[in-house]
Design an enzyme around this catalytic site. Sequence first.
Site, PDB file in Angstrom:
ATOM      1  N   LYS A  79      -7.545  -5.047  -2.415  1.00 39.30           N
ATOM      2  CA  LYS A  79      -6.182  -4.807  -1.908  1.00 39.30           C
ATOM      3  C   LYS A  79      -5.779  -3.351  -2.158  1.00 39.30           C
ATOM      4  O   LYS A  79      -5.672  -2.920  -3.308  1.00 39.30           O
ATOM      5  CB  LYS A  79      -5.236  -5.759  -2.639  1.00 39.30           C
ATOM      6  CG  LYS A  79      -3.780  -5.470  -2.424  1.00 39.30           C
ATOM      7  CD  LYS A  79      -3.200  -6.315  -1.317  1.00 39.30           C
ATOM      8  CE  LYS A  79      -1.782  -5.891  -1.002  1.00 39.30           C
ATOM      9  NZ  LYS A  79      -1.467  -6.061   0.398  1.00 39.30           N
ATOM     10  N   LYS A  83       0.476 -10.353   1.062  1.00 39.85           N
ATOM     11  CA  LYS A  83       1.697 -11.064   1.467  1.00 39.85           C
ATOM     12  C   LYS A  83       1.524 -11.835   2.778  1.00 39.85           C
ATOM     13  O   LYS A  83       2.250 -12.791   3.031  1.00 39.85           O
ATOM     14  CB  LYS A  83       2.899 -10.125   1.543  1.00 39.85           C
ATOM     15  CG  LYS A  83       2.838  -9.067   2.632  1.00 39.85           C
ATOM     16  CD  LYS A  83       3.606  -9.450   3.875  1.00 39.85           C
ATOM     17  CE  LYS A  83       3.571  -8.401   4.952  1.00 39.85           C
ATOM     18  NZ  LYS A  83       2.324  -7.753   5.288  1.00 39.85           N
ATOM     19  N   GLY A  96       4.878  -3.899   3.579  1.00 38.91           N
ATOM     20  CA  GLY A  96       5.244  -2.886   2.569  1.00 38.91           C
ATOM     21  C   GLY A  96       4.975  -1.492   3.113  1.00 38.91           C
ATOM     22  O   GLY A  96       5.684  -0.528   2.802  1.00 38.91           O
ATOM     23  N   ASN A  97       3.948  -1.398   3.964  1.00 37.62           N
ATOM     24  CA  ASN A  97       3.602  -0.104   4.565  1.00 37.62           C
ATOM     25  C   ASN A  97       4.579   0.299   5.653  1.00 37.62           C
ATOM     26  O   ASN A  97       4.594   1.451   6.056  1.00 37.62           O
ATOM     27  CB  ASN A  97       2.181  -0.149   5.118  1.00 37.62           C
ATOM     28  CG  ASN A  97       1.163  -0.217   4.002  1.00 37.62           C
ATOM     29  OD1 ASN A  97       1.003   0.722   3.242  1.00 37.62           O
ATOM     30  ND2 ASN A  97       0.508  -1.344   3.858  1.00 37.62           N
ATOM     31  N   LYS A 100      -3.925 -10.439   8.084  1.00 36.91           N
ATOM     32  CA  LYS A 100      -2.912 -10.853   9.075  1.00 36.91           C
ATOM     33  C   LYS A 100      -3.520 -11.868  10.040  1.00 36.91           C
ATOM     34  O   LYS A 100      -2.908 -12.880  10.393  1.00 36.91           O
ATOM     35  CB  LYS A 100      -2.384  -9.642   9.856  1.00 36.91           C
ATOM     36  CG  LYS A 100      -1.655  -8.639   8.971  1.00 36.91           C
ATOM     37  CD  LYS A 100      -0.968  -7.575   9.794  1.00 36.91           C
ATOM     38  CE  LYS A 100      -0.630  -6.359   8.950  1.00 36.91           C
ATOM     39  NZ  LYS A 100       0.167  -6.652   7.742  1.00 36.91           N
TER      40      LYS A 100
END
Length: 316
Positions: free
Chosen positions: A137, A216, A19-20, A278
């Site tokens: 988050k 995500k 998203g970033n 991640k």
Amino acid sequence: MGPHQANPSKPVLLVALGGNALIRKGQRGSIDEQFENLQLPMRQIAGLLPEYRIIITHGNGPQVGNLLLQQECCSEVPRLPLEILVAQTQGQIGYMIETTLDNQLMQLGSNGQQLFVTLLSYVVVDEKDPGFQNPSKPIGPAFSQETAAGLPYPTRRTARGYRRVVASPKPVTIVEKREIKKLIELGFLVIACGGGGIPVIRDSRSFQGVDAVIDKDLSSARLAIEVGVEIFVIATDVPGVALSYDQPGQQFLRRLTVAEAARYREQGEFPPGSMDPKIEAVMDFLQHGGARAVICSVEQIDRAVKGEAGTEFFVQ
Ligand code: ADP
Ligand code: MG
């Protein structure tokens, strides 16, 4: 069989888009900026489609935080909980991805045969998840330390500045995993698990939304495992995984074993809410039979799939 038709022998590739990476550091996130930022990753994905069956997942940190701020600016209408805002971002970002990808395919001379679907996706979380007590988050825009101190909600320092943090429980399972697998087998490019998925708790046979945003990367790993993806690519706004990130001596890595990653994690190289999920996602995928996993920049998805860029992970 045409290049864009179902071909069960093509490996399945899951690309998780940050998203970033859609609202870059320093940008305000206008719709023009977001469409522009999508061009390059979508051009590469379009170029990979003849060789791979593709699932796209995406984040929504900046977008969901902006929606939250937008509704807080207006007291005339009732406030919506986060799971509703996550559902909204699945629609808005899914739409942007579909149209950009369609344009890129057209520019590559594709005959419009590729089938797409953006799927509203629910992700089950555990109501006892400690993430509900400890917001981690980062979402929405970055603030100065001074501004952040006066805000009526929790914030945390990130590489972008101080950001609002919300509850982020771990994904347990993807509700639509069978549907996604079927769609991939039928030759669809599937956009799913947007914004980490709509967080739900299971209430015997029904589901109930909860006020949270799932990371995500962790949902993407779950989906990759549950669908049986061969290659898992996490595309973000940095070239890969670094040691001493944003400090003197910063060094980007080309390869990492799961054991090394676990050690660096313990040493605190990866902050929660950004790089740590991640790493956790990649480890989860590889430890559950995944073949290949790479963390790379959105500019280098294509090269990362070919093994020429990003940080590639190995079981040993
Ligand atoms: P995304 O939207 O792609 O998930 P995140 O902000 O969650 O983006 O995660 C990517 C960010 O992680 C990078 O922009 C970088 O600022 C940060 N980061 C923190 N530690 C590291 C590290 N060790 N190596 C690379 N990036 C890191
Ligand atoms: Mg992230």
